[in-house]
Write a protein that holds these residues in place. Structure first.
Motif, PDB file in Angstrom:
ATOM      1  N   GLN A  66       0.841  -1.180   0.020  1.00 41.70           N
ATOM      2  CA  GLN A  66      -0.016  -0.004  -0.314  1.00 41.70           C
ATOM      3  C   GLN A  66       0.825   1.638   0.105  1.00 41.70           C
ATOM      4  OE1 GLN A  66      -2.554  -0.136   3.619  1.00 41.70           O
ATOM      5  NE2 GLN A  66      -4.205  -1.749   2.488  1.00 41.70           N
ATOM      6  N   LYS A 110      -5.939   6.484  -2.176  1.00 40.01           N
ATOM      7  CA  LYS A 110      -4.007   5.280  -2.780  1.00 40.01           C
ATOM      8  C   LYS A 110      -3.224   6.880  -2.107  1.00 40.01           C
ATOM      9  CE  LYS A 110      -5.748   1.594  -3.944  1.00 40.01           C
ATOM     10  NZ  LYS A 110      -5.391   0.503  -4.612  1.00 40.01           N
ATOM     11  N   PHE A 154      -2.812   6.748   1.234  1.00 39.79           N
ATOM     12  CA  PHE A 154      -2.371   6.024   2.162  1.00 39.79           C
ATOM     13  C   PHE A 154      -0.850   6.897   2.789  1.00 39.79           C
ATOM     14  CE2 PHE A 154      -3.850   2.195  -0.604  1.00 39.79           C
ATOM     15  CZ  PHE A 154      -5.075   2.134   0.115  1.00 39.79           C
TER      16      PHE A 154
END
Length: 942
Positions: A525, A570, A573
């Motif tokens: 991630q 994303k 993250f």
């Protein structure tokens, strides 16, 4: 029969009764001594039953130091946990802690108990002072903040405890240091008082006396106390620097050539000494304070001393690591110190720069992890706010400067080697180090694009940027990829050319979108987040120079392949990661284990800066982008106009200044001329007055003919004058004779000399020197003779004058003499007087004539100077008119500027409506506003 053995509690009760009721001091003393001996075994019982009685003893039996000593020892045994901790197992340690703090609470409930203890600590008697110090230390350990507060409010409380450092008995002095350690813990007010009570001086003296780092545990305790006083206390740090105590730290770090076999205590002491240096230059201190300490450390040679340890052999690894960290913070952001560090060479053959030697350790996987982290920190600190240093590092990678002979390895080659080695830790460190070489330096970001790497024989070289993306796509370790992505994000941010180069490789964008789009595990991630950031940077800093990768096309690609929401998620993250928040706290890279080495402190700042703007950029439509571009262009145009006008105003201001200076010089010239004129006027007035005076005198003289009686009076005065003059004449005659005599003597001397010279001319044996001497002597005499002659001439002139006056007066005397009574004589004398008066009148008239001529010339001077003044005044008025005109022009320009500003703000409002991020009004305008304000101020001054 004998009864049962009394229990400990019973015995203690009896002893307490004896202490309370016995009238004999000896009995009470014995009872207290017995309580002391029981106090370790029966701590709880003695504490509960005897505390009150013991405090009473301290209050009433002050005269007997022995009983006071026993009472203090007993209280110490009851309150302190030190003794118990050694004997107790771990499970009951908590209970022990509670006991000590409960008894402390009971003791300090009455504040006067602590005040009483402070008074006892002042006693010089060893049996009172030492147990008093130990008891007070124990109270502070148990209930620090409360006891500190009581001591702080009691008069001279802290100052009285400072005297312990001056006690000649080492055991008391050393325990005094421990007491002050507890007293100063986390209390800035007490720390300041202790510092101002001369603690630094005393503690540094103790450290020196004990042998600096070779000293024992006392040195360690003094260093811990110094750390308490300085850590996070800006006032004390400043006091320490101003007191020139930094200079006194230099001898601590003097190490020999052979550094083997250091004792554990020496290592501990040096460790604390290095930490103390770091406390003074910590990046968390106010920048100004850190900077002044850094400069002081360079000037007193402390930095040089630390670099010697850095390059010395045989230094224990943990001391070497801490020294590297210390040097890092001493040079961080300080140009002088960074330049010095760049010049340090390791004592190898041939000598290598210290930076190169350190980087070798960083990319060497056999070196300890903490040491490698320290070297990375040192490199980062060397490059922090150091564009010169950054340039030097990058230049070692550029084709023109690489050493073709390959004799010496450069920093750039080591970093490249580390970047592409098989060790992921080296990859990460080298990537972060390179990123720091590019930090906030657009020029170097562009230059680094020129770097070419030879991959394998026969294949063409590859650019550094290309090689980084190649390794990324090969799916190496997470740590390696994170490092490379951080390098690429730093490189591309704020550099459109680098973005173009990156997008030019057709494999890069599909790789990034592929990475972001996949649903991978937690490990991956982080990589996904960084890929999203890199793609976002490629959009935000894209100048649309590549047709296939224009902003709009990339955004469509994201929408199609990933989805905007997914992309933003994303991107998020990164900042949600726990390792991110840990790295954001402080500049020093500190990781509990090598796997946690993921984020760099400076990179976390970049993420904070870009996360928001990228999210906004992704959601913008093409129309908004176009509008934004247009607005940017318009803003640029407006900025240019504003800059132009500012330049014009600046030039006008310069002209104004010059004109002002000219006015000033002309005014001062004018003033000078006025002064000259007034001077001349006053001179003319003086001449007029003299002229009038002479007129009056002439009138008086003509009157004196008519009145005969007056003549007699005048003649009466004249007779006195005549006698005076006669005397003077006699004097002059005498002088004349005397000088004549002297002259004759001199003449004879000269004749003698002349004759002797002739003789000398005939004799050929006469030496050169005597000739010269004689000549000099005769020339001197000649000079003297000339002088005397001139004097005689002057005097003879004076004498002849006086003789004439004397004759005149004698004539007048005879004419006015009353003995000569006949009228014929009278007639003769009156005609003589008339003749003389006429002569005098003629003389006076000629004088008047000359005066009037002088007056005429002065008048002419006055006229010319007044005309000059008029011309100057005319020039001055002209200049004033010019100044007024330029002021008017300036006002017009300001009106124009205001119009421009209104237009800009209107455009900005439009932009905001369109959702374009516009810098805050205050930020953007503050600079211009400041300029305009300055201009305004200058006008007001004008």
């Amino acid at each position: 029969s004998a009864g049962p053995q009394p229990s400990g509690a019973d015995t203690i009760q009896k002893l307490c009764d004896r202490v309370a009721s016995s009238t004999l001091l000896d009995d009470r003393r014995d009872a207290v001594r017995a309580l002391k001996s029981l106090s370790k075994k029966y701590r709880l019982e003695v504490g509960i039953q005897a505390m009150e009685h013991l405090i009473h003893v301290l209050q009433t039996d002050r005269s007997d130091s022995e009983i006071i000593g026993y009472a203090l020892d007993t209280l110490y045994n009851v309150i302190s946990n030190d003794l118990e901790e050694e004997e107790q197992e771990e499970n009951s340690a908590k209970q022990v802690d509670d006991l000590g703090s409960q008894f402390t609470e009971i003791f300090i409930k009455q504040q006067e108990n602590v005040t009483l203890l402070l008074t006892l600590v002042e006693e010089f008697d060893f049996h009172v002072r030492w147990p008093g110090v130990k008891l007070l230390t124990s109270l502070l350990k148990q209930q620090g903040p409360q006891v500190q507060q009581i001591i702080l409010v009691s008069p001279m409380g802290v100052s009285r405890l400072m005297d312990l450092l001056a006690d000649s008995r080492e055991v008391i002095r050393n325990d005094g240091v421990l007491l002050l350690q507890q007293l100063t813990k986390s209390n800035a007010a007490i720390q300041k008082i202790v510092a101002f009570e001369n603690a630094f001086e005393r503690l540094l003296d103790i450290i020196t006396e004990e042998g600096n780092s070779d000293g024992g545990i006392v040195v360690e305790d003094c260093l811990l106390l110094l750390q308490n006083l300085l850590k996070n206390n800006n006032s004390n740090q400043n006091f320490f620097k101003e007191g020139s105590y930094i200079q006194r730290m230099k001898p601590w770090f003097e190490v020999g050539d052979d550094n083997c076999g250091w004792s554990a205590q020496k290592v501990t002491n040096l460790h604390l000494m290095l930490q103390l240096v770091r406390v003074l230059v910590s990046p968390t201190n106010p920048p100004g304070a850190t900077s002044s300490c850094q400069k002081a450390m360079f000037h007193c040679g402390l930095l040089q001393q630390l670099c010697t340890i850095l390059m010395a052999t045989g230094v224990p690894a943990d001391i070497l690591t801490e020294t590297i960290n210390t040097v890092s913070e001493v040079i961080r952001g300080c140009q002088t110190n960074q330049d010095y560090f760049a010049s340090v060479n390791a004592p190898s053959n041939p000598p290598r720069p210290a930076i190169v030697v350190l980087l070798m350790s960083m990319v060497n996987e056999r070196q300890p992890f903490v040491l490698r982290c320290a070297v990375l920190y040192c490199f980062q600190c060397f490059l922090y706010k150091n564009q010169k240093g950054q340039g030097e590092i990058v230049s070692t990678l550029l084709p023109s400067t690489i050493d073709a002979t390959g004799n010496s390895v450069s920093a750039g080659q080591l970093l490249c080697g580390g970047l592409f080695s098989t060790d992921s830790l080296s990859n990460w460190c080298a990537a972060v180090a390179l990123a720091h070489a590019l930090q906030e330096n657009a020029t170097l970001k562009e230059q680094l694009l020129r770097v070419q790497l030879a991959t394998s024989i026969g294949n063409p070289p590859v650019s550094l940027l290309q090689q980084c993306t190649n390794i990324l796509s090969q799916g190496s370790k997470v740590q390696t990829r994170v490092g490379l992505l951080m390098l690429l994000c730093t490189w591309l941010s704020n550099c459109s050319i680098a973005v173009t180069h990156f997008l030019h490789n057709p494999a890069n964008v599909p790789f990034l979108t592929g990475q972001i789009a996949e649903n991978l595990g937690e490990e991956e991630q982080l990589v996904q987040g960084l890929c999203a950031l890199l793609l976002g940077i490629s959009i935000y800093y894209n100048d649309n120079s590549l047709e296939n990768y224009r902003k709009e096309k990339l955004k469509q690609l994201i929408e199609k392949r990933i989805g905007r929401e997914n992309f933003i998620e994303k991107l998020g993250f990164i900042s949600k990661h726990e390792l991110y928040s840990r790295a954001a706290q402080k500049p020093q890279p500190s990781f509990s284990s090598p796997d946690h080495m993921m984020f760099d402190h400076e990179f976390t700042k970049l993420v904070k800066e870009l996360e928001g703007v990228i999210s906004k950029a992704i959601y913008k439509s093409s129309e908004e982008d176009k509008k934004e571009e247009e607005v940017k262009k318009t803003l640029e145009q407006h900025d240019n106009i504003v800059t132009h006008y500012k330049k014009v105003i600046r030039e006008q201001d310069q002209e104004l200044e010059e004109l002002k200076q000219r006015i000033n010089t002309l005014t001062s010239q004018n003033e000078q001329l006025q002064a000259t004129v007034t001077q001349q006027v006053s001179q003319i007035q003086q001449h007029k007055d003299q002229y009038n005076l002479l007129k009056v005198q002439l009138g008086k003289d003509s009157q004196h003919h008519n009145s005969h009686g007056d003549t007699f009076q005048i003649n009466g005065i004249q007779t006195e004058e005549v006698s005076k003059l006669k005397e003077e004449l006699e004097e002059w005659k005498n002088k004349h004779e005397l000088l004549q005599g002297q002259l004759k003597e001199k003449d004879s001397v000269i004749e003698k000399l002349n004759s002797s010279q002739l003789e000398m001319g005939t004799t050929e044996q006469s030496s050169q020197t005597s000739k010269l001497g004689g000549l000099e002597h005769s020339s001197e005499l000649q000079k003297e003779l000339e002088m005397l002659r001139s004097q005689i001439q002057l005097q003879s002139v004076e004498i002849s004058k006086l003789q004439m006056e004397n004759q005149k007066l004698q004539v007048m005397n005879t004419t006015a003499d009353p003995m000569l009574g006949d009228s014929g004589a009278t007639a003769a004398t009156s005609s003589e007087l008339e003749r003389r008066l006429e002569q005098e009148i003629k003389e006076l008239k000629s004088q008047v004539k000359t005066l009037s001529e002088e007056k005429e010339s002065l008048k002419q001077n006055l006229d010319s100077s007044s005309s000059t003044v008029a011309i100057l005044q005319d020039e001055k008025s002209k200049l004033q008119r010019e100044v007024a005109e330029s002021k008017k022009e300036q006002d017009d320009l300001l009106v124009l500027l205001a119009d421009q500003d209104q237009k800009i703000s209107a455009l900005k409002i439009k932009l905001k409506d369109l959702g374009v991020p516009v810098e805050d009004e205050d930020d953007t305008e503050s600079g211009d506003q400041g300029d305009e304000d300055e201009d305004g101020d200058e006008e007001e001054q004008d």
